[in-house]
Design a protein around this motif. Sequence first.
Motif: not given
Length: 347
Positions: A5-15
């Motif tokens: 989740v952290v990685d996705r938030l980092y890459r896409t700015r969203n969750a």
Amino acid sequence: MVGEVVDRLYRTRNASDAELKLLIGLEDPSLLREAALSRRLEWYGRKVFIRGLIEFTNHCRNNCYYCGIRAGNVSLGRYRLAPETIMELVRDGYRLGFRTFVLQGGEDNGYSDEGICSIVSSIKKEYPDCAVTLSIGEKDHGSYRAYFDAGADRYLLRHETASQEHYSSLHPSRMSLENRKACLWDLKRIGYQVGSGFMVGSPGQTPDNLVEDLRFLQELQPDMIGIGPFVPAANTPFATKKAGSVDTTLNLISILRLMFPYSLIPSTTSLGTIAPAGLEKGLEAGANVIMPELTPPDEARLYSLYDNKPVSAGALMITDGSLRERIRAIGYDIVTARGDVAVPKRP
Ligand code: 5AD
């Protein structure tokens, strides 16, 4: 799971909403912190911007249930700084390296728009290299326009909570979330760098409310985002309520850094008030701004938004080097700069 989740938030700015709630409540936030710090370094390096906070009036026509300077607090002594006093504070601040001055106050009918404009334009005339930030609440379009034309660069207006229902449990019925939001959009349209934000752990707040706050910020895309824990204030309806959580606040600072990597996020006074080394913790969670108070101590004491708010003598802390030292000790550097928002770019 958390790492993903952290990685996705980092890459896409969203969750997703559920993922955001997971991050907000993390008990071991090490991965979240690490990602936030990496974004912070990428956008702002180890710089910490300082804003000279001048709390120039504690008169307020509003009656927010949480706030210590609410109109209903009749036991509070009231003050208004004279324009000459404000200019002296700015001069002292400039010598110390401040290049942004934040004029903050209650919604004070005692100051006319001309009065505000004249203070703003005096500062800009004497110090064209400085930014002036206003934080004086909800006004109509004509007033916002006039302050901007007088030279104001930025405006801070926290939305406080993005949930309609929660908003009306924190404010009397003459205030509305709708108007608050309309003010923020208006400020953006006029051309200000706009700051918004919310309290963490204000009475009645749910995790869903916090997600709504993040979603509203995604819509607004503000340049500055200020959040801090709710702290009870004497002589208010919420005097005996519980303070907000420091850990939740720190998790949210990291989440904000990942969702809005370019933004200016202060490590706020309320965080510093209820957490030991709260100022440092905020910076280590991803904040990049501090707002030392230049307000003279007698008045600062009366700008009692909440209990035990320190009379920090921000100017003194800079003069004697103690604040610089504290920041340096955790590997960051106070810089002499306006500290404008970095130009937003896509992920
Ligand atoms: N606790 C924490 N923050 C508060 N503020 C006002 N009262 C309190 C309180 N009791 C915050 C509000 C306001 C900012 C200037 O201070 O979010 O926007």
